[in-house]
Design an enzyme around this catalytic site. Sequence first.
Site, PDB file in Angstrom:
ATOM      1  N   GLY A  34      38.976  25.259  35.021  1.00 13.98           N
ATOM      2  CA  GLY A  34      39.799  26.460  35.171  1.00 13.98           C
ATOM      3  C   GLY A  34      40.053  26.769  36.626  1.00 13.98           C
ATOM      4  O   GLY A  34      39.753  25.971  37.509  1.00 13.98           O
ATOM      5  N   ASN A  35      40.631  27.916  36.895  1.00 14.91           N
ATOM      6  CA  ASN A  35      40.808  28.354  38.274  1.00 14.91           C
ATOM      7  C   ASN A  35      40.472  29.850  38.364  1.00 14.91           C
ATOM      8  O   ASN A  35      40.206  30.485  37.351  1.00 14.91           O
ATOM      9  CB  ASN A  35      42.219  28.039  38.786  1.00 14.91           C
ATOM     10  CG  ASN A  35      43.295  28.710  37.954  1.00 14.91           C
ATOM     11  OD1 ASN A  35      43.326  29.930  37.867  1.00 14.91           O
ATOM     12  ND2 ASN A  35      44.146  27.916  37.333  1.00 14.91           N
ATOM     13  N   ARG A  36      40.493  30.382  39.553  1.00 16.38           N
ATOM     14  CA  ARG A  36      39.951  31.735  39.745  1.00 16.38           C
ATOM     15  C   ARG A  36      40.993  32.840  39.651  1.00 16.38           C
ATOM     16  O   ARG A  36      40.788  33.927  40.149  1.00 16.38           O
ATOM     17  CB  ARG A  36      39.243  31.813  41.101  1.00 16.38           C
ATOM     18  CG  ARG A  36      38.015  30.938  41.158  1.00 16.38           C
ATOM     19  CD  ARG A  36      37.139  31.331  42.329  1.00 16.38           C
ATOM     20  NE  ARG A  36      35.922  30.555  42.306  1.00 16.38           N
ATOM     21  CZ  ARG A  36      35.730  29.472  43.023  1.00 16.38           C
ATOM     22  NH1 ARG A  36      36.682  29.035  43.823  1.00 16.38           N
ATOM     23  NH2 ARG A  36      34.589  28.822  42.947  1.00 16.38           N
TER      24      ARG A  36
END
Length: 448
Positions: A245-247
Amino acid sequence: MRVVLGVGGGIAAYKAALVSRLLSEAGHHVVPMPTRAALEFVGAPTWEALTGEHVSESVFDRVDTVNHVAQGQAADLVVIAPATADLMARIAHGHADDLLSTTVLATSAPVLLAPAMHTEMWLNPATQRNVALLREHGHTVMEPATGRLTGTDSGPGRLPEPQDIVDAALALAARTAPSSAGPSDAASTGSASTPDAAPSTVAAAPAGAPTTDHVGSDPGLLAGRRVLVTAGGTREALDPVRFLGNRSSGKQGVALARAAREAGADVHLIAAHVETDLPHGMRTTRVSSARELEQATLTAAAGSDVVIMAAAVADFRPDTVGEHKMKKSEDGTDPVIRLVRNPDILRAVVAQRDERGLDQLVVGFAAETGDAEHSVLDFGRAKLVRKGCDLLVLNEVGTDKVFGRDENEVVVLSARGAEEASTRGSKDEVARFVVERIAREESVGAAG
Ligand code: CTP
């Protein structure tokens, strides 16, 4: 995994046989549950031969086992394909008049519905209200695909491709699995270059944190315009409990959706993973992976005047999704994850607009740093051309310009070559500014 496959009574019922096959091939145990109407299209012998399960649509069959409760409790996942207008209406309103509807009422497993019907039926306010109700109840309703329908007509309402249904079903099962990985277990990948992205040093607001629901946009600016906004970060499943995922926090995208609503627009928000409440007063669709986001975005974009692509889309996904949780091997060898490229959704939206000759304004986002030869603006202008969008909202990121804070600073670039516009302020202020810029671009477009 034990999957109850509900089949509604529509012509697309024959495609559910392929969904069944794909699930079985992936190692899952399929329990077919066609409705009486579905059995008019595809008979019980087909389902029994495909799955080895006894088929019935009635609660009065196998009464000694209290079949609907037993099936509902034993299911790990319920997939309904095709979900007809009538079947969705019955489930949305809690009807319990056949084996499938009673099983859905009796289960606590996640439920995925893949609708299929004629465009008019899909767009009918009664169906749309039922879809909203199903989503409110926590069910996942896929967007139907757009394309050829039963006859020569075409439009949104086509059953999503069987492989897409299976992918969405497995992704749903993975993210709702009891031991589902939390964000701290997630590796980070791909594009975190939208303003939604937050650096690791900045704590994002927890889900459910209070949000201001007022942005202050001029109420007439986008009156009656259909505006689609994507927000948040995608997650790419690795196995049933892990993802890449990413932030992204989704805050800037959600602020844009609110600002557009306040400006009088009819807003559809497609939210991937966000760490903020979703606003009321608009249609919302939840997605997880880039491919789910792509499908939902392209379908919704076909009926939108403005598309604002604020989501942080993972550029890559694992090329295979493990059916079982990845284990440490006895011999000490470590797994290697191969990544494959995700579709570029923004470019696909622009291509769809051009192919169909839609009168649509497309807005992209970019977060850039400069290098020795090129400024942030150089990279921004190149991206505007490469993506083919009308406006690009550009953030400069770097050590002293940390993105993901509540303050944001952007430059808006226009493909028409109009003057660059910049602003700095809270995410709501930036959202209002972008909405004003969109309204101006639209009025120039209409005049030209
Ligand atoms: N975007 C998209 N699909 C992707 C990646 C990005 O639609 N697979 C969209 C984002 O929502 C954003 C814009 O494209 O509006 C720019 O995102 P960015 O990550 O900067 O684009 P990339 O093409 O990944 O550019 P780079 O090569 O610089 O990472």
